[in-house]
Motif scaffolding. Structure first.
Motif, PDB file in Angstrom:
ATOM      1  N   PHE A   8       0.968  -1.092   0.011  1.00  9.57           N
ATOM      2  CA  PHE A   8       0.038   0.121   0.089  1.00  9.57           C
ATOM      3  C   PHE A   8       0.928   1.125   0.157  1.00  9.57           C
ATOM      4  N   TYR A   9       0.330   2.499  -0.403  1.00 11.54           N
ATOM      5  CA  TYR A   9       1.006   3.761  -0.503  1.00 11.54           C
ATOM      6  C   TYR A   9       0.833   4.263   0.996  1.00 11.54           C
ATOM      7  N   ASP A  10       1.962   4.842   1.283  1.00  8.74           N
ATOM      8  CA  ASP A  10       1.975   5.462   2.732  1.00  8.74           C
ATOM      9  C   ASP A  10       2.164   7.134   2.448  1.00  8.74           C
ATOM     10  N   LYS A  11       1.236   7.938   2.229  1.00  8.00           N
ATOM     11  CA  LYS A  11       1.302   9.326   1.935  1.00  8.00           C
ATOM     12  C   LYS A  11       2.352  10.047   2.817  1.00  8.00           C
ATOM     13  N   LYS A  12       2.363   9.731   4.040  1.00  9.96           N
ATOM     14  CA  LYS A  12       3.162  10.156   5.036  1.00  9.96           C
ATOM     15  C   LYS A  12       4.749  10.148   4.690  1.00  9.96           C
ATOM     16  N   SER A  13       5.214   9.140   4.283  1.00 10.92           N
ATOM     17  CA  SER A  13       6.610   8.740   4.017  1.00 10.92           C
ATOM     18  C   SER A  13       6.594   8.809   2.363  1.00 10.92           C
ATOM     19  N   ASP A  14       5.781   9.097   1.499  1.00 11.21           N
ATOM     20  CA  ASP A  14       5.662   9.169   0.123  1.00 11.21           C
ATOM     21  C   ASP A  14       6.369   7.704  -0.401  1.00 11.21           C
ATOM     22  N   ARG A  15       6.050   6.667   0.081  1.00 12.07           N
ATOM     23  CA  ARG A  15       6.666   5.330  -0.086  1.00 12.07           C
ATOM     24  C   ARG A  15       5.572   4.312  -0.045  1.00 12.07           C
ATOM     25  N   TRP A  16       5.697   3.499  -1.041  1.00 10.19           N
ATOM     26  CA  TRP A  16       4.974   2.079  -0.939  1.00 10.19           C
ATOM     27  C   TRP A  16       5.463   1.182   0.466  1.00 10.19           C
ATOM     28  N   CYS A  17       4.572   0.529   0.913  1.00  8.68           N
ATOM     29  CA  CYS A  17       4.937  -0.295   1.916  1.00  8.68           C
ATOM     30  C   CYS A  17       4.326  -1.546   1.939  1.00  8.68           C
ATOM     31  N   VAL A  18       5.063  -2.631   2.590  1.00  2.00           N
ATOM     32  CA  VAL A  18       4.416  -4.198   2.606  1.00  2.00           C
ATOM     33  C   VAL A  18       4.028  -4.309   4.052  1.00  2.00           C
ATOM     34  N   GLU A  19       2.891  -4.972   4.415  1.00  2.75           N
ATOM     35  CA  GLU A  19       2.615  -5.075   5.890  1.00  2.75           C
ATOM     36  C   GLU A  19       2.934  -6.379   6.262  1.00  2.75           C
ATOM     37  N   LEU A  20       4.060  -6.332   7.182  1.00  2.00           N
ATOM     38  CA  LEU A  20       4.456  -7.643   7.649  1.00  2.00           C
ATOM     39  C   LEU A  20       4.011  -7.894   9.184  1.00  2.00           C
ATOM     40  N   GLU A  21       4.330  -9.112   9.753  1.00  2.00           N
ATOM     41  CA  GLU A  21       3.828  -9.380  10.882  1.00  2.00           C
ATOM     42  C   GLU A  21       4.060  -8.454  12.000  1.00  2.00           C
ATOM     43  N   ASP A  22       5.267  -7.870  12.155  1.00  2.00           N
ATOM     44  CA  ASP A  22       5.811  -6.851  13.120  1.00  2.00           C
ATOM     45  C   ASP A  22       5.664  -5.318  12.546  1.00  2.00           C
ATOM     46  N   GLY A  23       4.881  -5.084  11.598  1.00  2.79           N
ATOM     47  CA  GLY A  23       4.634  -3.726  11.399  1.00  2.79           C
ATOM     48  C   GLY A  23       4.859  -3.583   9.864  1.00  2.79           C
ATOM     49  N   SER A  24       4.584  -2.592   9.396  1.00  2.00           N
ATOM     50  CA  SER A  24       4.834  -2.223   7.872  1.00  2.00           C
ATOM     51  C   SER A  24       6.384  -1.961   7.558  1.00  2.00           C
ATOM     52  N   TYR A  25       6.987  -2.279   6.297  1.00  2.00           N
ATOM     53  CA  TYR A  25       8.166  -1.871   5.996  1.00  2.00           C
ATOM     54  C   TYR A  25       8.204  -1.188   4.682  1.00  2.00           C
ATOM     55  N   GLU A  26       8.912   0.015   4.384  1.00  2.00           N
ATOM     56  CA  GLU A  26       8.880   0.976   3.412  1.00  2.00           C
ATOM     57  C   GLU A  26       9.786   0.364   2.461  1.00  2.00           C
ATOM     58  N   LEU A  27       9.269   0.196   1.143  1.00  2.00           N
ATOM     59  CA  LEU A  27      10.027  -0.320   0.157  1.00  2.00           C
ATOM     60  C   LEU A  27      10.999   0.822  -0.355  1.00  2.00           C
ATOM     61  N   HIS A  28      11.879   0.357  -0.970  1.00  2.00           N
ATOM     62  CA  HIS A  28      13.074   1.493  -1.785  1.00  2.00           C
ATOM     63  C   HIS A  28      13.276   1.107  -3.086  1.00  2.00           C
ATOM     64  N   CYS A  29      13.803   1.913  -3.930  1.00  2.00           N
ATOM     65  CA  CYS A  29      14.092   1.642  -5.136  1.00  2.00           C
ATOM     66  C   CYS A  29      14.882   0.349  -5.446  1.00  2.00           C
ATOM     67  N   GLY A  30      14.643  -0.291  -6.471  1.00  2.00           N
ATOM     68  CA  GLY A  30      15.433  -1.776  -6.368  1.00  2.00           C
ATOM     69  C   GLY A  30      14.898  -2.748  -5.796  1.00  2.00           C
ATOM     70  N   ASP A  31      13.984  -2.594  -4.833  1.00  2.00           N
ATOM     71  CA  ASP A  31      13.421  -3.816  -4.388  1.00  2.00           C
ATOM     72  C   ASP A  31      12.522  -4.757  -5.006  1.00  2.00           C
ATOM     73  N   GLY A  32      12.758  -6.018  -5.061  1.00  2.00           N
ATOM     74  CA  GLY A  32      12.129  -6.828  -5.884  1.00  2.00           C
ATOM     75  C   GLY A  32      11.029  -7.671  -5.241  1.00  2.00           C
TER      76      GLY A  32
END
Length: 75
Positions: A8-32
């Motif tokens: 999902f997109y997080d407006k606050k950080s201007d990043r796409w994130c994935v929801e993991l068991e221990d919270g969300s993780y912000e994706l970075h350029c080049g993540d596959g």
């Protein structure tokens, strides 16, 4: 470990994130990861120009900030 998780997109950080068991993780350029588009599962990586997009073998796909995507994410 690979998980099928929402991306999902997080407006606050201007990043796409994935929801993991221990919270969300912000994706970075080049993540596959693998993204579900309809019944297709396609390997891709995320990049950003003016907007966020994913790159498949020979195709770019702009991500819609209002959408949530299902992905297989390796972590």
């Amino acid at each position: 470990m690979q998980r099928n998780v929402p991306m999902f997109y997080d407006k606050k950080s201007d990043r796409w994130c994935v929801e993991l068991e221990d919270g969300s993780y912000e994706l970075h350029c080049g993540d596959g990861f693998e993204i579900y588009l309809g019944q297709q599962v396609l390997r891709c990586r995320i990049e950003k120009d003016r907007e966020w997009y994913v790159i498949f073998k020979d195709t770019n796909f702009n991500l819609r900030k209002s959408s949530t995507y299902q992905v297989n994410y390796l972590y």
